[in-house]
Motif scaffolding. Structure first.
Motif, PDB file in Angstrom:
ATOM      1  N   UNK A 216       0.862  -1.180   0.000  1.00 41.89           N
ATOM      2  CA  UNK A 216       0.000   0.000   0.000  1.00 41.89           C
ATOM      3  C   UNK A 216       0.900   1.233   0.000  1.00 41.89           C
ATOM      4  N   UNK A 217       0.551   2.240  -0.802  1.00 41.79           N
ATOM      5  CA  UNK A 217       1.366   3.440  -0.947  1.00 41.79           C
ATOM      6  C   UNK A 217       0.524   4.640  -0.551  1.00 41.79           C
ATOM      7  N   UNK A 218       1.036   5.435   0.396  1.00 43.11           N
ATOM      8  CA  UNK A 218       0.367   6.643   0.873  1.00 43.11           C
ATOM      9  C   UNK A 218       1.295   7.821   0.610  1.00 43.11           C
ATOM     10  N   UNK A 219       0.786   8.870  -0.052  1.00 44.10           N
ATOM     11  CA  UNK A 219       1.556  10.060  -0.407  1.00 44.10           C
ATOM     12  C   UNK A 219       0.964  11.247   0.336  1.00 44.10           C
ATOM     13  N   UNK A 220       1.835  12.100   0.902  1.00 44.15           N
ATOM     14  CA  UNK A 220       1.376  13.260   1.667  1.00 44.15           C
ATOM     15  C   UNK A 220       2.234  14.463   1.333  1.00 44.15           C
ATOM     16  N   UNK A 221       1.579  15.631   1.191  1.00 38.38           N
ATOM     17  CA  UNK A 221       2.249  16.923   1.049  1.00 38.38           C
ATOM     18  C   UNK A 221       1.939  17.726   2.294  1.00 38.38           C
ATOM     19  N   UNK A 222       2.982  18.227   2.973  1.00 39.32           N
ATOM     20  CA  UNK A 222       2.769  18.869   4.267  1.00 39.32           C
ATOM     21  C   UNK A 222       3.814  19.929   4.493  1.00 39.32           C
TER      22      UNK A 222
END
Length: 499
Positions: A216-222
């Motif tokens: 599973x791949x989770x991408x976040x911009x923060x």
């Protein structure tokens, strides 16, 4: 008139009081139900064994609550030896149509510049500044089952400074990929890049160290690095990892003549009737092939190579396989890290066997030691030589004594799960063997069930025969089950009484 007007007023007041009491009671019941539901939720909680998708949703939710903009990619399935190059794009803004962004709980903090945040009530310039700040860092998390091991590595584009530096490091004998590569721990890996380094996460290469696994791949911009995955998923937390040590050079096998003597002594101790050595000289690169004519029976072939006396030499690690001449059928294979190779198989009829090998330390002497055991007298031959040899291999692999009587039951089956009932005598033991007759098999399993007891055997990776021993106490019947998977396999079952 006053009295007449007063009575209805007292009645209406009584009715309204009853209605209020009913409303209060109903509200109390609703509150009680809600309280019981909340208590039940606290006592039961989330399932103890959350699956992979639940873990990814949990990470996405916690990152969203901290103000990050989060998106989940479709799951991946990666096999060992097949690298996957993944293109990573920042999560779209919450106002983008059709954006697959993880939902944010009502009342949660919203990052500046996101929809409903401070940037929505300011001018265009302020909103743009808020978006740039929220996207200052890009994070990618990879989640797999905890027993799966993999690595992730940012893939620099051609012409990048990092790519040129990597080439310089390789020319100097250092591999920069070891510093860029991130190893998973407890099935999780996370990479964060901020500022201009965000471009390094355009593409990420995933290499599976385990045989295979789902990701599973989770991408976040923060704005800044988000919370670590191990903090969100404490069950994936790990302690300090010791660096890998250097095992040193492979162990020296010793003089060739002494190893040949030891191999023959081991075979005779296991009951071999005779041991026949054959020798040849390997090629300059340490390869060669024996072609030997073998009699029917079970064979153990040991391949041993001479160790050169030179101080600087290649390590001796013989890898070999045995194939039936003419058909090319694989009988056995040895690709271990041991200096010598060992091959075990049984032939239902005399034939020529080819034994190619590699791994000798140059043009040295190589000895093939063939230990031979006879076929069991009551191994049925009317199914063909291949089936006879595989039945004998099942007995030989289990170190079962040779049957002293003909089989009490025989059956022929094909691919799938087949149940064969067998009549047995109380107080007697039996041996059941399943052997391939034709086709190719990926998995061959045999089991015997008597009452509440069961015995099972799986054929090895390259074996075409499986066998299991079982004893009857008071039962008069046994259920023998054969499971075969492969390319049009045809198998035979034989059950012998054992003394």
């Amino acid at each position: 008139m006053a009295a007449a007007r007063g009575a209805p007023e007292r009645g209406s007041a009584a009715v309204s009081g009853v209605a209020r009491a009913a409303t209060v009671a109903r509200a109390a019941r609703v509150a009680a139900v809600a309280l019981l539901t909340a208590l039940a939720g606290l006592s039961v909680g989330a399932p103890a064994r959350a699956d992979l998708s639940d873990d990814a949703a949990r990470v996405a939710r916690m990152w969203s609550l901290s103000g990050a903009r989060v998106a989940r990619r479709p799951p991946l399935f990666v096999e060992h030896g097949r690298s996957r190059l993944i293109a990573i794009t920042p999560p779209p803004s919450s106002g983008a149509a059709g954006a697959a962004v993880a939902p944010v709980a009502p009342g949660a903090a919203v990052a500046p510049g996101a929809a409903g945040g401070d940037g929505a009530s300011r001018g265009p310039g302020a909103a743009g500044a808020g978006r740039a700040k929220a996207e200052d860092c890009l994070t990618v998390a990879f989640l797999a089952p905890r027993i799966v091991e993999f690595t992730v590595e940012p893939e620099p584009a051609a012409g990048d400074a990092s790519a040129i530096e990597g080439l310089v490091h390789r020319l100097r004998g250092r591999d920069p990929d070891d510093e860029r590569r991130v190893h998973s721990a407890a099935g999780a890996a996370m990479i964060t890049r901020c500022g201009p380094a965000r471009d390094e996460l355009r593409r990420v290469t995933v290499d599976m160290l385990s045989p295979r696994g789902a990701l599973e791949v989770v991408v976040a911009a923060s704005d800044g690095a988000p919370e670590r995955v191990q903090s969100i998923l404490p069950e994936r937390a790990f302690g300090p990892v010791a660096p890998r040590g250097d095992p040193g050079r492979p162990a020296e096998p010793g003089p060739l003549d002494a190893r040949v003597v030891r191999a023959a002594r081991r075979a005779r101790a296991d009951g071999a009737l005779r041991v026949v050595p054959t020798e040849m000289r390997a090629s300059v690169v340490g390869t060669g092939q024996f072609s030997v004519k073998l009699s029917e029976g079970c064979h153990r072939i040991d391949l041993m190579a001479e160790v050169p006396r030179a101080t600087v030499r290649r390590a001796t690690d013989i890898d070999a396989e045995a194939r039936e001449a003419g058909t090319g059928r694989l009988l056995d294979r040895d690709r271990s890290d041991a200096p010598d190779a060992r091959l075990d198989f049984c032939l239902g009829a005399p034939g020529v066997v080819e034994v190619p090998f590699l791994g000798a330390a140059g043009p040295v002497k190589v000895v093939l030691s063939d230990a031979q055991w006879p076929l069991p007298a009551h191994a049925p031959g009317h199914f063909g030589a291949r089936a006879r040899g595989n039945l004998a291999a099942a007995l030989h692999r289990r170190h079962a004594p040779a049957p002293r009587a003909q089989p009490i039951a025989e059956a022929v089956g094909m691919q799938g799960d087949t149940l064969v009932p067998v009549q047995v005598e109380p107080g007697r033991c039996y041996f059941a063997a399943a052997a391939l007759v034709r086709g190719e098999v990926r998995a061959l399993r045999i089991s015997a069930e008597l009452g509440d007891r069961a015995a099972r055997d799986d054929a090895g990776e390259r074996s075409e025969g499986a066998g299991v021993a079982f004893c009857s106490e008071l039962e008069e019947s046994a259920a023998v089950r054969v499971v075969a998977r492969g390319n049009s396999p045809v198998w035979v079952l034989a059950v012998w009484p054992m003394d």
